[in-house]
Write a protein that holds these residues in place. Structure first.
Motif, PDB file in Angstrom:
ATOM      1  N   UNK A   1      54.159  56.094  44.471  1.00 45.72           N
ATOM      2  CA  UNK A   1      55.308  56.603  43.498  1.00 45.72           C
ATOM      3  C   UNK A   1      55.239  58.298  43.441  1.00 45.72           C
ATOM      4  N   UNK A   2      54.002  58.778  43.337  1.00 51.59           N
ATOM      5  CA  UNK A   2      53.955  60.219  43.371  1.00 51.59           C
ATOM      6  C   UNK A   2      54.616  60.897  44.718  1.00 51.59           C
ATOM      7  N   UNK A   3      54.286  60.316  45.795  1.00 52.77           N
ATOM      8  CA  UNK A   3      54.875  60.772  47.111  1.00 52.77           C
ATOM      9  C   UNK A   3      56.160  60.818  47.052  1.00 52.77           C
ATOM     10  N   UNK A   4      56.926  59.677  46.651  1.00 51.78           N
ATOM     11  CA  UNK A   4      58.321  59.451  46.459  1.00 51.78           C
ATOM     12  C   UNK A   4      58.873  60.522  45.415  1.00 51.78           C
ATOM     13  N   UNK A   5      58.204  60.750  44.403  1.00 50.25           N
ATOM     14  CA  UNK A   5      58.748  61.503  43.062  1.00 50.25           C
ATOM     15  C   UNK A   5      58.641  63.067  43.701  1.00 50.25           C
ATOM     16  N   UNK A   6      57.685  63.288  44.253  1.00 45.07           N
ATOM     17  CA  UNK A   6      57.505  64.722  44.800  1.00 45.07           C
ATOM     18  C   UNK A   6      58.664  65.224  45.677  1.00 45.07           C
ATOM     19  N   UNK A   7      59.078  64.184  46.671  1.00 46.75           N
ATOM     20  CA  UNK A   7      60.333  64.751  47.536  1.00 46.75           C
ATOM     21  C   UNK A   7      61.579  64.744  46.810  1.00 46.75           C
ATOM     22  N   UNK A   8      61.691  63.762  45.757  1.00 50.27           N
ATOM     23  CA  UNK A   8      62.871  63.935  44.903  1.00 50.27           C
ATOM     24  C   UNK A   8      62.984  65.063  44.099  1.00 50.27           C
ATOM     25  N   UNK A   9      61.854  65.327  43.472  1.00 49.81           N
ATOM     26  CA  UNK A   9      61.650  66.560  42.689  1.00 49.81           C
ATOM     27  C   UNK A   9      62.105  67.821  43.347  1.00 49.81           C
ATOM     28  N   UNK A  10      61.560  67.792  44.579  1.00 51.00           N
ATOM     29  CA  UNK A  10      61.934  69.150  45.461  1.00 51.00           C
ATOM     30  C   UNK A  10      63.571  69.139  46.004  1.00 51.00           C
ATOM     31  N   UNK A  11      64.267  68.124  45.889  1.00 53.30           N
ATOM     32  CA  UNK A  11      65.692  68.071  45.905  1.00 53.30           C
ATOM     33  C   UNK A  11      66.422  68.626  44.553  1.00 53.30           C
ATOM     34  N   UNK A  12      65.618  68.304  43.344  1.00 53.08           N
ATOM     35  CA  UNK A  12      66.538  68.557  42.046  1.00 53.08           C
ATOM     36  C   UNK A  12      66.321  69.963  41.806  1.00 53.08           C
ATOM     37  N   UNK A  13      67.505  70.410  40.904  1.00 57.12           N
ATOM     38  CA  UNK A  13      67.530  71.833  40.384  1.00 57.12           C
ATOM     39  C   UNK A  13      66.690  71.923  39.227  1.00 57.12           C
ATOM     40  N   UNK A  14      65.914  72.999  39.246  1.00 55.49           N
ATOM     41  CA  UNK A  14      64.903  73.173  37.980  1.00 55.49           C
ATOM     42  C   UNK A  14      65.508  73.290  36.843  1.00 55.49           C
ATOM     43  N   UNK A  15      65.019  72.555  35.633  1.00 58.86           N
ATOM     44  CA  UNK A  15      65.993  72.898  34.389  1.00 58.86           C
ATOM     45  C   UNK A  15      66.856  71.866  33.999  1.00 58.86           C
ATOM     46  N   UNK A  16      67.087  71.154  35.078  1.00 59.13           N
ATOM     47  CA  UNK A  16      68.195  69.893  34.833  1.00 59.13           C
ATOM     48  C   UNK A  16      67.334  68.863  34.066  1.00 59.13           C
ATOM     49  N   UNK A  17      68.227  68.101  33.185  1.00 52.59           N
ATOM     50  CA  UNK A  17      67.386  66.767  32.631  1.00 52.59           C
ATOM     51  C   UNK A  17      66.776  65.975  33.821  1.00 52.59           C
ATOM     52  N   UNK A  18      67.317  65.784  34.869  1.00 51.16           N
ATOM     53  CA  UNK A  18      66.841  64.954  35.751  1.00 51.16           C
ATOM     54  C   UNK A  18      65.368  65.432  36.511  1.00 51.16           C
ATOM     55  N   UNK A  19      65.287  66.767  37.028  1.00 51.94           N
ATOM     56  CA  UNK A  19      64.234  67.562  37.252  1.00 51.94           C
ATOM     57  C   UNK A  19      62.967  67.390  36.042  1.00 51.94           C
ATOM     58  N   UNK A  20      63.465  67.499  34.943  1.00 54.95           N
ATOM     59  CA  UNK A  20      62.441  67.428  33.880  1.00 54.95           C
ATOM     60  C   UNK A  20      62.178  65.877  33.706  1.00 54.95           C
ATOM     61  N   UNK A  21      62.644  64.985  34.054  1.00 56.83           N
ATOM     62  CA  UNK A  21      62.325  63.626  33.851  1.00 56.83           C
ATOM     63  C   UNK A  21      61.207  63.271  35.053  1.00 56.83           C
ATOM     64  N   UNK A  22      61.523  63.784  36.481  1.00 53.85           N
ATOM     65  CA  UNK A  22      60.616  63.662  37.259  1.00 53.85           C
ATOM     66  C   UNK A  22      59.520  64.285  37.267  1.00 53.85           C
ATOM     67  N   UNK A  23      59.527  65.527  36.848  1.00 57.02           N
ATOM     68  CA  UNK A  23      58.185  66.062  36.637  1.00 57.02           C
ATOM     69  C   UNK A  23      57.243  65.495  35.490  1.00 57.02           C
ATOM     70  N   UNK A  24      57.854  65.144  34.562  1.00 56.82           N
ATOM     71  CA  UNK A  24      56.955  64.854  33.427  1.00 56.82           C
ATOM     72  C   UNK A  24      56.394  63.195  33.776  1.00 56.82           C
ATOM     73  N   UNK A  25      57.200  62.433  34.725  1.00 49.65           N
ATOM     74  CA  UNK A  25      56.728  61.272  35.031  1.00 49.65           C
ATOM     75  C   UNK A  25      55.570  61.354  35.862  1.00 49.65           C
ATOM     76  N   UNK A  26      55.691  62.641  36.903  1.00 52.15           N
ATOM     77  CA  UNK A  26      54.364  62.823  37.866  1.00 52.15           C
ATOM     78  C   UNK A  26      53.240  63.105  36.916  1.00 52.15           C
ATOM     79  N   UNK A  27      53.531  63.749  35.632  1.00 53.79           N
ATOM     80  CA  UNK A  27      52.278  64.188  34.776  1.00 53.79           C
ATOM     81  C   UNK A  27      51.600  62.791  34.494  1.00 53.79           C
ATOM     82  N   UNK A  28      52.449  61.910  33.822  1.00 55.40           N
ATOM     83  CA  UNK A  28      51.862  60.925  33.354  1.00 55.40           C
ATOM     84  C   UNK A  28      51.291  59.777  34.332  1.00 55.40           C
ATOM     85  N   UNK A  29      51.795  59.908  35.406  1.00 54.90           N
ATOM     86  CA  UNK A  29      51.284  58.869  36.674  1.00 54.90           C
ATOM     87  C   UNK A  29      49.922  59.417  37.097  1.00 54.90           C
TER      88      UNK A  29
END
Length: 304
Positions: free
Chosen positions: A42-70
């Motif tokens: 899941x982390x590998x998938x989320x990192x690829x998705x995180x790179x495509x998101x704009x920093x500061x958006x709610x979507x970017x925040x969700x993916x980043x914090x999910x990576x922390x918990x994973x």
């Protein structure tokens, strides 16, 4: 203690709960319950998705914090190495989570490196930095803190080779530093932990042994000061006055015995002692330094 008021893991969970997951990613109810193998995938998938998101958006925040918990299991794995320290494990995990967040922010998925291999040194380094900055009882320069670690390693190696404790010169040659630096490092090691004044100096001694070994004000110092101040005043007395002082306070004779020795009455001895002591007392109270040798004192008329 860490400066944040809540653990990073709890904060990230709270932030993720209020963030918006991207539409192309399924919501993960509790990433902390995911197995290690699934977390890696899941982390590998989320990192690829995180790179495509704009920093500061709610979507970017969700993916980043999910990576922390994973990847919190990675932090706990690193924190176990420091379990014997005085700091609570909760604080060590909190500091390690800060290192995990830094690793997530710096990770480049295009480098095709396992995230665990990339993040673990960062997490451990953050924990070590925390202990280096906060666990010393006395603040010493970082250079000496690192030298203390090198000295400990060199000490173990040389003790095995030499069969004895190495000297400062031998440690200096082994580490290729000056002997003065070795001495500084050994002195700095004393600042790592502080001993309580209520603890025992040895296992066989009762509590407060360290306190009993500490220096205290010696009352004899006042006597030394008084003797030094009285010496020139006594030297300024005439011979009979010095003899009376010697008989009274040196040989500890009574006034009657002094009178018999000098052929005068006990009352006369009492008046002479009173005059002598008054002269000495006034001399001690006078802060004006004498300009030269004190002149011999003269007894008032009728007192001899």
């Amino acid at each position: 203690m860490p400066t944040t008021t809540h653990t990073a893991s709890v904060r990230s969970a709270s932030q993720r709960a209020h963030a918006v997951p991207p539409v192309d990613l399924p919501e993960i109810p509790d990433p902390r319950t995911v197995s290690t193998t699934d977390a890696r995938t899941l982390s590998a998938c989320l990192f690829r998705r995180l790179a495509a998101l704009e920093e500061g958006t709610p979507e970017h925040q969700y993916v980043r914090n999910t990576l922390v918990e994973l990847n919190l299991s990675l932090v706990k794995f690193a924190a176990v190495r420091f379990a014997g320290r005085a700091e609570p494990m909760e604080d060590i995990v909190q500091v390690g989570t800060i290192g995990l967040i830094k690793a997530i922010n710096r990770f480049d998925v295009d480098r095709e490196v396992e995230f665990a291999s990339f993040a673990l040194p960062t997490v451990i380094g953050e924990i070590k930095r925390f202990f280096r900055d906060t666990s010393w009882s006395v603040r010493v320069p970082r250079r000496l803190q690192e030298l203390r670690i090198d000295l400990a390693k060199a000490l173990d190696v040389l003790e095995q080779e030499l069969g004895r404790r190495p000297t400062s010169a031998e440690l200096a040659r082994y580490l290729q530093v000056d002997e003065a630096e070795v001495v500084q490092g050994e002195q700095a090691a004393n600042g790592y932990t502080a001993q309580s004044l209520d603890s025992s100096a040895t296992d066989d001694e009762a509590p407060s042994a360290v306190v009993r070994r500490l220096g205290d004000v010696d009352p004899a110092f006042d006597i030394v000061d008084s003797v030094a101040a009285l010496k020139p005043l006594i030297a300024g007395l005439d011979e009979r006055d010095r003899l009376i002082l010697s008989l009274r306070f040196g040989e500890e004779l009574t006034q009657s015995q002094i009178g018999e020795r000098l052929g005068i009455s006990q009352m006369h001895v009492s008046r002479l002692l009173a005059r002598i002591l008054t002269t000495l007392r006034d001399g001690l109270m006078d802060d004006t330094p004498p300009e030269g040798p004190a002149a011999p004192s003269r007894a008032p008329a009728g007192t001899r």
